[in-house]
Design an enzyme around this catalytic site. Structure first.
Site, PDB file in Angstrom:
ATOM      1  N   ASP A  48       0.826  -1.202   0.000  1.00  0.00           N
ATOM      2  CA  ASP A  48       0.000   0.000   0.000  1.00  0.00           C
ATOM      3  C   ASP A  48       0.864   1.257   0.000  1.00  0.00           C
ATOM      4  OD1 ASP A  48      -2.304   1.481   0.051  1.00  0.00           O
ATOM      5  OD2 ASP A  48      -2.647   1.273   2.205  1.00  0.00           O
ATOM      6  N   ASN A  53     -10.527  -2.589  -6.527  1.00  0.00           N
ATOM      7  CA  ASN A  53      -9.685  -1.651  -7.273  1.00  0.00           C
ATOM      8  C   ASN A  53     -10.241  -1.283  -8.644  1.00  0.00           C
ATOM      9  OD1 ASN A  53      -6.520  -2.962  -5.983  1.00  0.00           O
ATOM     10  ND2 ASN A  53      -7.805  -1.290  -5.230  1.00  0.00           N
TER      11      ASN A  53
END
Length: 234
Positions: free
Chosen positions: A17, A65
């Site tokens: 991340d 996503n």
């Protein structure tokens, strides 16, 4: 120092991340953060293999996503194809097997072809297995597992039998989960498999994650006592 490591996790999972924030802080487009993040992937695979980790699972693209801007999704898909095809020789050189996990629906044909090529050409590598999750979510895996069980005709099932219907039943559960960028959540990743996994969070953004940061996580891991619900003798 690496020589001070004495308890190496068999399987490490990583939520990579912070690519977007890394790019934003430098006034760059988000895709440049993703591109820089691939360098961290290469460093991490090499280091994990060198210290004796046998399985490394990387959370690359989740089912959620797809909600990102289309131009970013397209850029990520193109980058995946480029990266997989370019790094196959490096994986073979380091004796690292490549596997993928997640739903194949919605993935580009070029991505699917690169995935197939990567798995086939590294199939004989044995020193370490790297699993990249694409179009993956823990809830989706559990739902897909239940549907496979129902199609099999089973009316009742044990936990051990349940595991056999999951995406990668041959892969052991992670011993250690690392998440970068300072967020402290698992974000729908390996929900079933993380039941007794040790969790480690670092503020370091993924493109800046290097061998020293990985070592910090491993040192923290080896200081822990895993009980798996049991009471150990004092």
């Amino acid at each position: 120092m690496i020589e001070n490591l004495y308890k190496i996790p068999n399987h490490v999972a990583i939520i990579m991340d912070g690519n977007g924030r890394w790019a934003k802080r430098r006034g760059l487009q988000r895709i440049e953060g993703h591109r820089e993040g691939t360098k961290a992937v290469e460093r991490t695979i090499k280091f994990a293999r060198n210290v004796g980790i046998k399985y490394l699972t990387l959370f690359a693209f989740s089912t959620e996503n797809w909600q990102r801007p289309p131009e970013e999704v397209n850029a990520i898909m193109s980058l995946l194809v480029e990266y997989i095809n370019q790094k196959i020789p490096l994986l073979i050189e380091n004796d690292v097997r490549l596997l993928f996990m997640g739903r194949k629906e919605k993935l580009w044909d070029s991505v699917l072809k690169a995935m197939e090529k990567g798995e086939n050409e590294t199939a004989r590598c044995k020193s370490m297995t790297t699993i990249i999750t694409l179009n993956y979510s823990g809830r989706a895996e559990i739902v897909d597992t239940v549907n496979k069980i129902l199609k099999s005709g089973k009316k009742e099932i044990t936990e051990e039998e349940f595991k056999k219907f999951m995406y990668r039943p041959e892969i052991p559960e992670p011993d250690l989960l690392i998440r970068t960028s300072g967020e402290k959540r698992i974000s729908n990743f390996l929900l079933w498999q993380l039941a007794y996994t040790e969790l480690y969070f670092t503020d370091t953004l993924w493109p800046d994650f290097d061998e020293d940061e990985f070592l910090k996580a491993l040192y923290d891991y080896q200081s822990r006592e895993r009980r798996f619900g049991k009471v150990l003798d004092e």
